[in-house]
Design a protein around this motif. Structure first.
Motif, PDB file in Angstrom:
ATOM      1  N   GLN A   1      54.504 117.589 -21.021  1.00 16.11           N
ATOM      2  CA  GLN A   1      54.430 118.372 -22.250  1.00 16.11           C
ATOM      3  C   GLN A   1      55.612 118.092 -23.168  1.00 16.11           C
ATOM      4  OE1 GLN A   1      54.095 122.223 -20.410  1.00 16.11           O
ATOM      5  NE2 GLN A   1      51.893 122.317 -20.717  1.00 16.11           N
ATOM      6  N   LEU A   2      56.758 117.818 -22.596  1.00 19.19           N
ATOM      7  CA  LEU A   2      57.909 117.383 -23.373  1.00 19.19           C
ATOM      8  C   LEU A   2      58.002 115.869 -23.228  1.00 19.19           C
ATOM      9  CD1 LEU A   2      60.748 119.920 -22.407  1.00 19.19           C
ATOM     10  CD2 LEU A   2      59.102 120.089 -24.278  1.00 19.19           C
ATOM     11  N   HIS A   3      58.050 115.163 -24.326  1.00 16.43           N
ATOM     12  CA  HIS A   3      58.149 113.709 -24.178  1.00 16.43           C
ATOM     13  C   HIS A   3      58.972 113.089 -25.293  1.00 16.43           C
ATOM     14  CE1 HIS A   3      55.045 113.064 -27.303  1.00 16.43           C
ATOM     15  NE2 HIS A   3      54.390 114.058 -26.744  1.00 16.43           N
ATOM     16  N   LYS A   4      59.503 111.926 -24.999  1.00 20.40           N
ATOM     17  CA  LYS A   4      60.308 111.194 -25.970  1.00 20.40           C
ATOM     18  C   LYS A   4      59.428 110.786 -27.147  1.00 20.40           C
ATOM     19  CE  LYS A   4      61.630 108.269 -22.813  1.00 20.40           C
ATOM     20  NZ  LYS A   4      62.298 107.125 -22.150  1.00 20.40           N
ATOM     21  N   GLY A   5      60.035 110.761 -28.315  1.00 22.04           N
ATOM     22  CA  GLY A   5      59.289 110.360 -29.503  1.00 22.04           C
ATOM     23  C   GLY A   5      58.247 111.367 -29.932  1.00 22.04           C
ATOM     24  N   TYR A   6      58.451 112.623 -29.571  1.00 23.21           N
ATOM     25  CA  TYR A   6      57.458 113.658 -29.858  1.00 23.21           C
ATOM     26  C   TYR A   6      57.146 113.762 -31.348  1.00 23.21           C
ATOM     27  CZ  TYR A   6      55.232 118.280 -29.765  1.00 23.21           C
ATOM     28  OH  TYR A   6      54.352 119.322 -29.902  1.00 23.21           O
ATOM     29  N   TYR A   7      58.152 113.542 -32.190  1.00 23.19           N
ATOM     30  CA  TYR A   7      57.962 113.695 -33.641  1.00 23.19           C
ATOM     31  C   TYR A   7      57.738 112.360 -34.347  1.00 23.19           C
ATOM     32  CZ  TYR A   7      59.642 118.426 -32.772  1.00 23.19           C
ATOM     33  OH  TYR A   7      59.777 119.712 -32.302  1.00 23.19           O
ATOM     34  N   PHE A   8      57.428 111.330 -33.580  1.00 20.82           N
ATOM     35  CA  PHE A   8      57.279 109.988 -34.163  1.00 20.82           C
ATOM     36  C   PHE A   8      56.258 109.953 -35.301  1.00 20.82           C
ATOM     37  CE2 PHE A   8      55.274 105.738 -34.187  1.00 20.82           C
ATOM     38  CZ  PHE A   8      56.385 104.976 -34.517  1.00 20.82           C
ATOM     39  N   LYS A   9      55.164 110.690 -35.145  1.00 18.45           N
ATOM     40  CA  LYS A   9      54.112 110.696 -36.177  1.00 18.45           C
ATOM     41  C   LYS A   9      54.242 111.884 -37.130  1.00 18.45           C
ATOM     42  CE  LYS A   9      50.622 108.184 -33.507  1.00 18.45           C
ATOM     43  NZ  LYS A   9      49.248 108.222 -32.922  1.00 18.45           N
ATOM     44  N   THR A  10      54.610 113.046 -36.581  1.00 18.28           N
ATOM     45  CA  THR A  10      54.582 114.256 -37.416  1.00 18.28           C
ATOM     46  C   THR A  10      55.840 114.452 -38.246  1.00 18.28           C
ATOM     47  OG1 THR A  10      55.446 115.585 -35.586  1.00 18.28           O
ATOM     48  CG2 THR A  10      53.036 115.452 -35.823  1.00 18.28           C
ATOM     49  N   CYS A  11      56.965 113.899 -37.791  1.00 15.88           N
ATOM     50  CA  CYS A  11      58.219 114.032 -38.539  1.00 15.88           C
ATOM     51  C   CYS A  11      59.182 112.939 -38.070  1.00 15.88           C
ATOM     52  CB  CYS A  11      58.828 115.418 -38.329  1.00 15.88           C
ATOM     53  SG  CYS A  11      60.158 115.809 -39.497  1.00 15.88           S
ATOM     54  N   PRO A  12      58.917 111.701 -38.443  1.00  8.31           N
ATOM     55  CA  PRO A  12      59.674 110.571 -37.899  1.00  8.31           C
ATOM     56  C   PRO A  12      61.176 110.604 -38.174  1.00  8.31           C
ATOM     57  CG  PRO A  12      58.262 109.885 -39.733  1.00  8.31           C
ATOM     58  CD  PRO A  12      57.851 111.267 -39.354  1.00  8.31           C
ATOM     59  N   GLN A  13      61.601 111.319 -39.192  1.00  7.42           N
ATOM     60  CA  GLN A  13      63.028 111.380 -39.520  1.00  7.42           C
ATOM     61  C   GLN A  13      63.756 112.538 -38.824  1.00  7.42           C
ATOM     62  OE1 GLN A  13      64.682 109.027 -41.482  1.00  7.42           O
ATOM     63  NE2 GLN A  13      62.721 108.002 -41.174  1.00  7.42           N
ATOM     64  N   ALA A  14      63.067 113.265 -37.977  1.00  8.75           N
ATOM     65  CA  ALA A  14      63.625 114.501 -37.412  1.00  8.75           C
ATOM     66  C   ALA A  14      64.986 114.292 -36.758  1.00  8.75           C
ATOM     67  CB  ALA A  14      62.646 115.113 -36.415  1.00  8.75           C
ATOM     68  N   GLU A  15      65.077 113.367 -35.811  1.00  3.95           N
ATOM     69  CA  GLU A  15      66.333 113.196 -35.089  1.00  3.95           C
ATOM     70  C   GLU A  15      67.427 112.628 -35.978  1.00  3.95           C
ATOM     71  OE1 GLU A  15      66.259 111.939 -30.943  1.00  3.95           O
ATOM     72  OE2 GLU A  15      64.070 111.975 -30.987  1.00  3.95           O
ATOM     73  N   PHE A  16      67.058 111.804 -36.959  1.00  3.64           N
ATOM     74  CA  PHE A  16      68.051 111.246 -37.886  1.00  3.64           C
ATOM     75  C   PHE A  16      68.641 112.341 -38.769  1.00  3.64           C
ATOM     76  CE2 PHE A  16      65.074 107.772 -36.975  1.00  3.64           C
ATOM     77  CZ  PHE A  16      65.958 106.808 -36.502  1.00  3.64           C
ATOM     78  N   ILE A  17      67.791 113.266 -39.193  1.00  8.40           N
ATOM     79  CA  ILE A  17      68.274 114.372 -40.039  1.00  8.40           C
ATOM     80  C   ILE A  17      69.248 115.254 -39.268  1.00  8.40           C
ATOM     81  CG2 ILE A  17      67.538 116.536 -41.137  1.00  8.40           C
ATOM     82  CD1 ILE A  17      65.011 115.013 -42.070  1.00  8.40           C
ATOM     83  N   VAL A  18      68.900 115.571 -38.014  1.00  6.15           N
ATOM     84  CA  VAL A  18      69.789 116.408 -37.203  1.00  6.15           C
ATOM     85  C   VAL A  18      71.122 115.690 -36.974  1.00  6.15           C
ATOM     86  CG1 VAL A  18      70.117 117.565 -34.986  1.00  6.15           C
ATOM     87  CG2 VAL A  18      67.864 117.599 -36.084  1.00  6.15           C
ATOM     88  N   MET A  19      71.066 114.428 -36.601  1.00  7.75           N
ATOM     89  CA  MET A  19      72.291 113.659 -36.386  1.00  7.75           C
ATOM     90  C   MET A  19      73.162 113.627 -37.644  1.00  7.75           C
ATOM     91  SD  MET A  19      74.461 111.740 -34.738  1.00  7.75           S
ATOM     92  CE  MET A  19      73.941 110.793 -33.296  1.00  7.75           C
ATOM     93  N   ASP A  20      72.541 113.474 -38.801  1.00  8.17           N
ATOM     94  CA  ASP A  20      73.290 113.409 -40.051  1.00  8.17           C
ATOM     95  C   ASP A  20      74.051 114.715 -40.299  1.00  8.17           C
ATOM     96  OD1 ASP A  20      73.985 112.025 -42.552  1.00  8.17           O
ATOM     97  OD2 ASP A  20      72.767 113.568 -43.513  1.00  8.17           O
ATOM     98  N   GLU A  21      73.394 115.849 -40.038  1.00 14.11           N
ATOM     99  CA  GLU A  21      74.051 117.139 -40.251  1.00 14.11           C
ATOM    100  C   GLU A  21      75.180 117.373 -39.244  1.00 14.11           C
ATOM    101  OE1 GLU A  21      73.795 119.288 -42.715  1.00 14.11           O
ATOM    102  OE2 GLU A  21      72.342 117.956 -43.682  1.00 14.11           O
ATOM    103  N   VAL A  22      74.957 116.978 -38.006  1.00 16.90           N
ATOM    104  CA  VAL A  22      76.005 117.125 -36.992  1.00 16.90           C
ATOM    105  C   VAL A  22      77.193 116.228 -37.335  1.00 16.90           C
ATOM    106  CG1 VAL A  22      76.592 116.835 -34.548  1.00 16.90           C
ATOM    107  CG2 VAL A  22      74.361 117.771 -35.188  1.00 16.90           C
ATOM    108  N   LYS A  23      76.900 115.024 -37.769  1.00 20.32           N
ATOM    109  CA  LYS A  23      77.967 114.076 -38.113  1.00 20.32           C
ATOM    110  C   LYS A  23      78.815 114.596 -39.270  1.00 20.32           C
ATOM    111  CE  LYS A  23      76.826 109.775 -37.989  1.00 20.32           C
ATOM    112  NZ  LYS A  23      76.235 108.451 -38.335  1.00 20.32           N
TER     113      LYS A  23
END
Length: 333
Positions: free
Chosen positions: A27-49
């Motif tokens: 149920q939890l898997h890598k690339g979960y937002y690949f289709k629905t929100c491909p920039q998700a992890e990049f956006i989070v990383m940018d804010e943390v950075k």
């Protein structure tokens, strides 16, 4: 024959447990937002950075926030919910307030705001927090690890539960092992995850009993290195104002995610009772030593332990919700 029947029953139980665990992993898997929100992890990383560039200490808050979220009601983002006149929420529980900085919660808010603009209603607050904790490790010098996603957000947050679910800094080894076992984590996982104390600070009130009022026999904890104890006393005087002072949990490299924490334990310089407790038995002391001398192995183990912790009590499928605002449940204004 009775033993063989019991063995078949046990085998059936184990198989059922493994199948249920496999289903959860699926149920939890890598690339979960690949289709629905491909920039998700990049956006989070940018804010943390951006936030850590201004205050590198916020990384420790994000890491601790994810841990405290997962241990109370599972990894459901409930630590992000604000208190209301009718309810005191987790973030205002004694283990979280004042130890978690308001700026750390703002990082999640900023990331969520951008995500809602990019892909409305797709990325949960619980996943944002899991990504942010990983990014905090990386930006502090730790190894990158993949985060399986697909968590949904809880709707309940109670400060009282932080006192019963989070292991306090005065726990001994048996209590720590029990506390983590309740969440499906092994003693080795516990020792590995304790390495998160290599970054961040603590209020003196969390350990000053070791300096001034250890027990009826000793004023100072005899397991604490005397030189280190003297240094701590200078920073944490035995006064009410002294209790509110802060010191690094790993004074050798307080903002770098490394194995210095374990080296401190070997030198009897663990800050909390729960830190030095990891040296209580030959088995656990050996694990501490292994982590201290092999940084790459520790970093890999830490990523795996974080992924395992990130599966605690997750809400998936139709359970929970995806909050529009991480501070309030949907429909509450």
């Amino acid at each position: 024959m009775a033993f063989r029947r019991g063995g078949r029953v046990l085998l059936a139980f184990v198989l059922a447990f493994c199948l249920s665990a496999t289903k959860l992993e699926a149920q939890l898997h890598k690339g979960y937002y690949f289709k629905t929100c491909p920039q998700a992890e990049f956006i989070v990383m940018d804010e943390v950075k951006k936030a850590m560039a201004a205050d590198i200490g916020l990384g420790a808050d994000l890491l601790r926030m994810h841990f405290h979220d997962c241990f109370v009601r599972g990894c459901d983002g409930s630590i992000l919910i604000d208190s209301t006149p009718d309810n005191t929420a987790e973030k205002d529980g004694r283990p979280n307030n004042p130890s978690l900085e308001a700026e750390a919660f703002e990082i999640i808010d900023n990331a969520k705001k951008r995500l809602e603009a990019e892909c409305r209603g797709k990325v949960s607050c619980a996943d944002v927090l899991a990504f942010a904790a990983r990014d905090a490790v990386v930006l502090s010098g730790g190894l990158y690890y993949e985060i399986p996603a697909g968590r949904r957000d809880g709707r309940v947050s109670k400060a009282s539960e932080t006192l019963t679910e989070l292991p306090p800094p005065f726990f001994d080894l048996n209590q720590l092992t029990w506390s983590f076992a309740r969440k499906g984590l092994t003693q080795d996982d516990m020792i590995t995850l304790s390495g998160a104390h290599t970054i961040g600070q603590s209020h003196c009130s969390s350990f000053n009993n070791r300096l001034y009022n250890f027990n009826s026999t000793f004023g100072q904890d005899p397991s604490l290195d005397p030189v280190y104890a003297a240094q701590l006393k200078q920073k944490c005087p035995n006064t009410s104002s002294g209790a509110n002072q802060q010191v690094p949990m790993d004074p050798n490299s307080p903002t770098t995610f490394d194995t210095s924490y374990y080296g401190s334990l070997l030198a009897h310089r663990g800050l909390f009772t729960s830190d030095q407790a990891l040296m209580s038995t030959p088995v656990t002391a050996q694990k501490v030593w292994e982590n201290a001398v092999n940084g790459l192995a520790f970093q890999k183990k830490f990523g795996e332990a974080m992924k395992k912790m990130g599966n605690i009590g997750v809400l998936t499928g139709s359970k929970g919700e995806i909050r529009e605002n991480c501070r309030v449940v949907n429909g509450f204004h």
